[in-house]
Design a protein around this motif. Structure first.
Motif, PDB file in Angstrom:
ATOM      1  N   VAL A  95       0.806  -1.229   0.000  1.00 49.35           N
ATOM      2  CA  VAL A  95       0.000   0.000   0.000  1.00 49.35           C
ATOM      3  C   VAL A  95       0.837   1.277   0.000  1.00 49.35           C
ATOM      4  N   MET A  96       2.140   1.166   0.186  1.00 53.68           N
ATOM      5  CA  MET A  96       3.000   2.350   0.215  1.00 53.68           C
ATOM      6  C   MET A  96       3.440   2.716  -1.202  1.00 53.68           C
ATOM      7  N   PRO A  97       3.763   3.987  -1.423  1.00 58.56           N
ATOM      8  CA  PRO A  97       4.230   4.397  -2.753  1.00 58.56           C
ATOM      9  C   PRO A  97       5.643   3.898  -3.037  1.00 58.56           C
ATOM     10  N   GLU A  98       5.985   3.897  -4.316  1.00 60.64           N
ATOM     11  CA  GLU A  98       7.338   3.540  -4.757  1.00 60.64           C
ATOM     12  C   GLU A  98       8.353   4.427  -4.039  1.00 60.64           C
ATOM     13  N   GLY A  99       9.475   3.868  -3.672  1.00 64.73           N
ATOM     14  CA  GLY A  99      10.517   4.638  -3.010  1.00 64.73           C
ATOM     15  C   GLY A  99      10.519   4.493  -1.504  1.00 64.73           C
ATOM     16  N   LEU A 100       9.459   3.864  -0.947  1.00 62.53           N
ATOM     17  CA  LEU A 100       9.417   3.577   0.486  1.00 62.53           C
ATOM     18  C   LEU A 100       9.503   2.076   0.694  1.00 62.53           C
ATOM     19  N   LEU A 101      10.139   1.681   1.770  1.00 63.14           N
ATOM     20  CA  LEU A 101      10.261   0.268   2.112  1.00 63.14           C
ATOM     21  C   LEU A 101       9.786   0.024   3.533  1.00 63.14           C
ATOM     22  N   ALA A 102       9.252  -1.168   3.760  1.00 64.20           N
ATOM     23  CA  ALA A 102       8.997  -1.668   5.109  1.00 64.20           C
ATOM     24  C   ALA A 102      10.076  -2.720   5.334  1.00 64.20           C
ATOM     25  N   HIS A 103      11.207  -2.277   5.846  1.00 63.59           N
ATOM     26  CA  HIS A 103      12.441  -3.060   5.883  1.00 63.59           C
ATOM     27  C   HIS A 103      12.554  -3.879   7.162  1.00 63.59           C
ATOM     28  N   THR A 104      12.882  -5.152   6.998  1.00 64.71           N
ATOM     29  CA  THR A 104      13.237  -6.003   8.134  1.00 64.71           C
ATOM     30  C   THR A 104      14.719  -6.322   7.987  1.00 64.71           C
ATOM     31  N   GLY A 105      15.403  -6.461   9.072  1.00 62.65           N
ATOM     32  CA  GLY A 105      16.821  -6.800   8.996  1.00 62.65           C
ATOM     33  C   GLY A 105      17.702  -5.698   9.535  1.00 62.65           C
ATOM     34  N   THR A 106      18.948  -5.712   9.097  1.00 61.76           N
ATOM     35  CA  THR A 106      19.924  -4.763   9.607  1.00 61.76           C
ATOM     36  C   THR A 106      20.082  -3.621   8.628  1.00 61.76           C
ATOM     37  N   PRO A 107      20.717  -2.520   8.980  1.00 65.04           N
ATOM     38  CA  PRO A 107      21.367  -2.259  10.263  1.00 65.04           C
ATOM     39  C   PRO A 107      20.401  -1.707  11.311  1.00 65.04           C
ATOM     40  N   ASP A 108      20.971  -1.416  12.462  1.00 71.65           N
ATOM     41  CA  ASP A 108      20.211  -0.833  13.564  1.00 71.65           C
ATOM     42  C   ASP A 108      19.941   0.635  13.295  1.00 71.65           C
ATOM     43  N   VAL A 109      19.145   1.250  14.197  1.00 62.74           N
ATOM     44  CA  VAL A 109      19.013   2.703  14.207  1.00 62.74           C
ATOM     45  C   VAL A 109      19.793   3.200  15.416  1.00 62.74           C
ATOM     46  N   GLU A 110      20.495   4.321  15.230  1.00 68.31           N
ATOM     47  CA  GLU A 110      21.397   4.776  16.285  1.00 68.31           C
ATOM     48  C   GLU A 110      21.407   6.292  16.363  1.00 68.31           C
ATOM     49  N   HIS A 137      17.105  -1.819  17.546  1.00 66.01           N
ATOM     50  CA  HIS A 137      16.874  -2.641  16.361  1.00 66.01           C
ATOM     51  C   HIS A 137      15.377  -2.939  16.244  1.00 66.01           C
ATOM     52  N   PRO A 138      14.636  -2.068  15.548  1.00 67.70           N
ATOM     53  CA  PRO A 138      13.211  -2.368  15.336  1.00 67.70           C
ATOM     54  C   PRO A 138      13.059  -3.602  14.449  1.00 67.70           C
ATOM     55  N   ASP A 139      11.951  -4.314  14.608  1.00 71.97           N
ATOM     56  CA  ASP A 139      11.708  -5.492  13.771  1.00 71.97           C
ATOM     57  C   ASP A 139      11.399  -5.096  12.334  1.00 71.97           C
ATOM     58  N   VAL A 140      10.679  -3.998  12.148  1.00 68.61           N
ATOM     59  CA  VAL A 140      10.360  -3.466  10.817  1.00 68.61           C
ATOM     60  C   VAL A 140      10.500  -1.956  10.901  1.00 68.61           C
ATOM     61  N   ILE A 141      11.100  -1.355   9.878  1.00 73.65           N
ATOM     62  CA  ILE A 141      11.138   0.102   9.807  1.00 73.65           C
ATOM     63  C   ILE A 141      10.551   0.545   8.483  1.00 73.65           C
ATOM     64  N   VAL A 142       9.819   1.643   8.512  1.00 68.82           N
ATOM     65  CA  VAL A 142       9.334   2.272   7.292  1.00 68.82           C
ATOM     66  C   VAL A 142      10.293   3.419   7.007  1.00 68.82           C
ATOM     67  N   ILE A 143      10.928   3.356   5.834  1.00 66.14           N
ATOM     68  CA  ILE A 143      11.999   4.279   5.507  1.00 66.14           C
ATOM     69  C   ILE A 143      12.055   4.476   3.997  1.00 66.14           C
ATOM     70  N   ALA A 144      12.479   5.650   3.578  1.00 70.79           N
ATOM     71  CA  ALA A 144      12.698   5.900   2.150  1.00 70.79           C
ATOM     72  C   ALA A 144      13.972   5.181   1.713  1.00 70.79           C
ATOM     73  N   GLU A 145      13.944   4.631   0.499  1.00 73.22           N
ATOM     74  CA  GLU A 145      15.125   3.937  -0.018  1.00 73.22           C
ATOM     75  C   GLU A 145      16.356   4.837   0.021  1.00 73.22           C
ATOM     76  N   LYS A 146      16.203   6.098  -0.311  1.00 70.35           N
ATOM     77  CA  LYS A 146      17.352   7.022  -0.345  1.00 70.35           C
ATOM     78  C   LYS A 146      17.984   7.170   1.037  1.00 70.35           C
ATOM     79  N   ASP A 147      17.198   7.026   2.103  1.00 66.05           N
ATOM     80  CA  ASP A 147      17.737   7.149   3.462  1.00 66.05           C
ATOM     81  C   ASP A 147      18.462   5.889   3.926  1.00 66.05           C
TER      82      ASP A 147
END
Length: 195
Positions: free
Chosen positions: A65-80, A89-99
Motif C-alpha cells: 500500500v505504500m508508494p514507490e521509493g518507500l520500504l517496510a524493511h526487516t533486517g539490519t542495520p540498527d538505528v542509532e 533494532h526495530p523489527d520493521v522500519i518504514v523508511i525511504a530507499e534514499k535514506d
C-alpha cells in the motif's frame, strides 16, 4: 533484561565503550543486544517462527500500500543516535530507499515508523523500553504487535513531557482489525500467536 547501569549521565566515552562491548559479544550470545537510555538490554532468545512471520507479513502488507521509493524493511542495520547514546533494532522500519544509502546505522530521524513484534522472553523491551526510547529518537509512529495476547497499539504524536518526549496518541487494536500506520492502512488478520 538490562545488564548495564542507568545511562542518565552517560557521556560519549561511556556510550562508545558500551557500543564496543555490544559489537564484540553480539555474535557469541543468543538473542540480541541493544543500547537503551537505561543501559544494555539483552533479549535472551532469538526470535522464533511467530515473531518472524509477524514481521514478514506486516512488512509485505505495508509495501503493498505504500508508494514507490518507500520500504517496510526487516533486517539490519540498527538505528542509532550517538548523541543520545541509544542503539535500537526495530523489527520493521518504514523508511525511504534514499535514506538507506548509508554505510553504518540508520538515522532514527529518517524513519517514518518503527514496528516491534513483542518478544516472548522480554516483553517489557517493546512495551516499556522502546515506547520510551522511540519518541526520544524522533520516530513519529511506533506500532507494537503482541503475539502473546493478539493485541497491539499504534502510538504517534510526539510531545514534550517532564520525563522527556512521549507519544500523545495511542490506538489499541486486536488482531483481525485494520490499523493505520502513518498514511497507510493494513489488516492484522491472520497474524500468528505464540503457543
Amino acid at each position: 533484561m538490562t545488564i548495564a547501569p542507568n545511562g542518565a549521565s552517560r557521556d560519549a566515552l561511556q556510550y562508545q565503550a558500551m557500543r564496543d562491548i555490544v559489537e564484540r559479544i553480539q555474535d557469541n550470545v543468543p538473542g540480541k543486544l541493544e543500547i537503551t537510555t537505561e543501559g544494555i538490554v539483552h533479549d535472551k532468545l532469538s526470535p522464533g517462527g511467530p515473531h518472524e512471520l509477524t514481521a514478514a507479513r506486516v512488512s509485505r502488507r505495508l509495501e503493498r500500500v505504500m508508494p514507490e521509493g518507500l520500504l517496510a524493511h526487516t533486517g539490519t542495520p540498527d538505528v542509532e543516535d550517538i548523541a543520545r547514546g541509544v542503539l535500537r533494532h526495530p523489527d520493521v522500519i518504514v523508511i525511504a530507499e534514499k535514506d538507506m544509502e548509508v554505510e553504518d546505522s540508520f538515522d532514527p530521524r529518517s524513519l517514518l515508523a518503527a514496528i516491534e513484534v513483542v518478544s516472548r522472553s522480554n516483553p517489557d523491551n517493546g512495551w516499556v523500553g522502546k515506547m520510551r526510547d522511540y519518541p526520544l529518537l524522533g520516530i513519529p509512529v511506533y506500532v507494537i504487535f503482541d503475539p502473546r495476547t493478539g493485541e497491539g497499539a499504534v502510538l504517534s504524536d510526539i510531545h514534550p513531557t517532564a520525563s522527556g518526549p512521549r507519544y500523545a496518541s495511542r490506538k489499541d487494536f486486536v488482531y483481525g482489525e485494520d490499523i493505520a500506520i502513518g498514511d497507510w492502512t493494513i489488516s492484522t488478520d491472520g497474524l500468528p500467536r505464540y503457543a
